[in-house]
Design a protein around this motif. Structure first.
Motif, PDB file in Angstrom:
ATOM      1  N   ILE A  23     -11.590 103.890  69.665  1.00 48.69           N
ATOM      2  CA  ILE A  23     -11.722 102.435  69.783  1.00 48.69           C
ATOM      3  C   ILE A  23     -10.344 101.781  69.748  1.00 48.69           C
ATOM      4  O   ILE A  23     -10.072 100.844  70.507  1.00 48.69           O
ATOM      5  N   GLU A  24      -9.459 102.281  68.911  1.00 52.75           N
ATOM      6  CA  GLU A  24      -8.087 101.752  68.885  1.00 52.75           C
ATOM      7  C   GLU A  24      -7.383 102.000  70.212  1.00 52.75           C
ATOM      8  O   GLU A  24      -6.655 101.137  70.707  1.00 52.75           O
ATOM      9  N   ASP A  25      -7.583 103.174  70.794  1.00 54.60           N
ATOM     10  CA  ASP A  25      -6.995 103.480  72.099  1.00 54.60           C
ATOM     11  C   ASP A  25      -7.536 102.546  73.179  1.00 54.60           C
ATOM     12  O   ASP A  25      -6.784 102.075  74.038  1.00 54.60           O
ATOM     13  N   VAL A  26      -8.813 102.283  73.131  1.00 51.58           N
ATOM     14  CA  VAL A  26      -9.436 101.387  74.116  1.00 51.58           C
ATOM     15  C   VAL A  26      -8.886  99.973  73.952  1.00 51.58           C
ATOM     16  O   VAL A  26      -8.566  99.307  74.945  1.00 51.58           O
ATOM     17  N   LYS A  27      -8.741  99.523  72.727  1.00 48.05           N
ATOM     18  CA  LYS A  27      -8.181  98.192  72.485  1.00 48.05           C
ATOM     19  C   LYS A  27      -6.763  98.076  73.024  1.00 48.05           C
ATOM     20  O   LYS A  27      -6.349  97.012  73.492  1.00 48.05           O
ATOM     21  N   ALA A  28      -6.005  99.178  72.970  1.00 49.65           N
ATOM     22  CA  ALA A  28      -4.616  99.178  73.437  1.00 49.65           C
ATOM     23  C   ALA A  28      -4.505  99.325  74.960  1.00 49.65           C
ATOM     24  O   ALA A  28      -3.441  99.100  75.525  1.00 49.65           O
ATOM     25  N   ALA A  29      -5.602  99.683  75.604  1.00 53.75           N
ATOM     26  CA  ALA A  29      -5.593  99.873  77.060  1.00 53.75           C
ATOM     27  C   ALA A  29      -5.452  98.522  77.772  1.00 53.75           C
ATOM     28  O   ALA A  29      -5.801  97.471  77.219  1.00 53.75           O
ATOM     29  N   ASP A  30      -4.973  98.590  79.003  1.00 53.51           N
ATOM     30  CA  ASP A  30      -4.857  97.364  79.799  1.00 53.51           C
ATOM     31  C   ASP A  30      -6.253  96.864  80.189  1.00 53.51           C
ATOM     32  O   ASP A  30      -7.240  97.595  80.099  1.00 53.51           O
ATOM     33  N   SER A  31      -6.326  95.615  80.595  1.00 53.50           N
ATOM     34  CA  SER A  31      -7.628  94.992  80.852  1.00 53.50           C
ATOM     35  C   SER A  31      -8.396  95.678  81.985  1.00 53.50           C
ATOM     36  O   SER A  31      -9.613  95.814  81.913  1.00 53.50           O
ATOM     37  N   GLU A  32      -7.703  96.116  83.022  1.00 47.80           N
ATOM     38  CA  GLU A  32      -8.398  96.804  84.114  1.00 47.80           C
ATOM     39  C   GLU A  32      -9.036  98.103  83.613  1.00 47.80           C
ATOM     40  O   GLU A  32     -10.181  98.409  83.946  1.00 47.80           O
ATOM     41  N   SER A  33      -8.303  98.852  82.817  1.00 48.00           N
ATOM     42  CA  SER A  33      -8.846 100.103  82.270  1.00 48.00           C
ATOM     43  C   SER A  33     -10.043  99.830  81.364  1.00 48.00           C
ATOM     44  O   SER A  33     -11.024 100.582  81.384  1.00 48.00           O
ATOM     45  N   ARG A  34      -9.992  98.762  80.583  1.00 51.49           N
ATOM     46  CA  ARG A  34     -11.144  98.403  79.739  1.00 51.49           C
ATOM     47  C   ARG A  34     -12.357  98.055  80.598  1.00 51.49           C
ATOM     48  O   ARG A  34     -13.492  98.404  80.249  1.00 51.49           O
ATOM     49  N   GLN A  35     -12.132  97.405  81.734  1.00 58.60           N
ATOM     50  CA  GLN A  35     -13.242  97.104  82.653  1.00 58.60           C
ATOM     51  C   GLN A  35     -13.820  98.392  83.239  1.00 58.60           C
ATOM     52  O   GLN A  35     -15.044  98.517  83.385  1.00 58.60           O
ATOM     53  N   ILE A  36     -12.947  99.334  83.540  1.00 57.00           N
ATOM     54  CA  ILE A  36     -13.403 100.628  84.068  1.00 57.00           C
ATOM     55  C   ILE A  36     -14.208 101.370  83.002  1.00 57.00           C
ATOM     56  O   ILE A  36     -15.228 101.993  83.301  1.00 57.00           O
ATOM     57  N   ILE A  37     -13.787 101.286  81.760  1.00 57.05           N
ATOM     58  CA  ILE A  37     -14.543 101.921  80.670  1.00 57.05           C
ATOM     59  C   ILE A  37     -15.923 101.284  80.550  1.00 57.05           C
ATOM     60  O   ILE A  37     -16.924 101.988  80.374  1.00 57.05           O
ATOM     61  N   ASP A  38     -16.005  99.972  80.669  1.00 57.73           N
ATOM     62  CA  ASP A  38     -17.308  99.300  80.658  1.00 57.73           C
ATOM     63  C   ASP A  38     -18.193  99.816  81.797  1.00 57.73           C
ATOM     64  O   ASP A  38     -19.384 100.064  81.602  1.00 57.73           O
ATOM     65  N   ALA A  39     -17.597  99.984  82.977  1.00 59.43           N
ATOM     66  CA  ALA A  39     -18.353 100.501  84.121  1.00 59.43           C
ATOM     67  C   ALA A  39     -18.830 101.927  83.852  1.00 59.43           C
ATOM     68  O   ALA A  39     -19.979 102.278  84.171  1.00 59.43           O
ATOM     69  N   LEU A  40     -17.983 102.748  83.249  1.00 59.52           N
ATOM     70  CA  LEU A  40     -18.349 104.120  82.893  1.00 59.52           C
ATOM     71  C   LEU A  40     -19.540 104.123  81.944  1.00 59.52           C
ATOM     72  O   LEU A  40     -20.514 104.857  82.153  1.00 59.52           O
TER      73      LEU A  40
END
Length: 93
Positions: A23-40
């Motif tokens: 979760i800490e890694d996800v929070k540190a990710a850029d916004s596009e990557s967080r959107q991709i994680i949501d899609a995943l």
């Protein structure tokens, strides 16, 4: 429990301490990557997500990353391509 926590626990079978770290890694990710994680998490194919010559598909195949780890790796590549491309080209042991 958030969708991400549920995905990490139920789908990837991570333990609580691992979930907290990711979760800490996800929070540190850029916004596009967080959107991709949501899609995943929503079940979409994200294998085409990439930065320069690294894609999720390539990182999963060559480095044996799971899809979430590959998305986070792309995020790291976007932050410091030289550093992380050297690491990923050698493989993670």
């Amino acid at each position: 429990m958030t969708k991400l926590e549920r995905y990490l626990s139920d789908t990837l079978k991570y333990e609580k301490f691992e979930i907290d770290l990711i979760i800490e890694d996800v929070k540190a990710a850029d916004s596009e990557s967080r959107q991709i994680i949501d899609a995943l998490i929503d079940g979409k194919d994200v294998s085409g997500y990439s930065y320069r010559d690294y894609s999720v598909k390539r990182l999963c195949k060559e480095n044996k990353f799971n899809t979430l780890a590959a998305v986070l790796a792309v995020s790291c590549l976007k932050k410091d391509y030289d550093k992380y491309s050297r690491i990923y080209s050698k493989g993670i042991k």
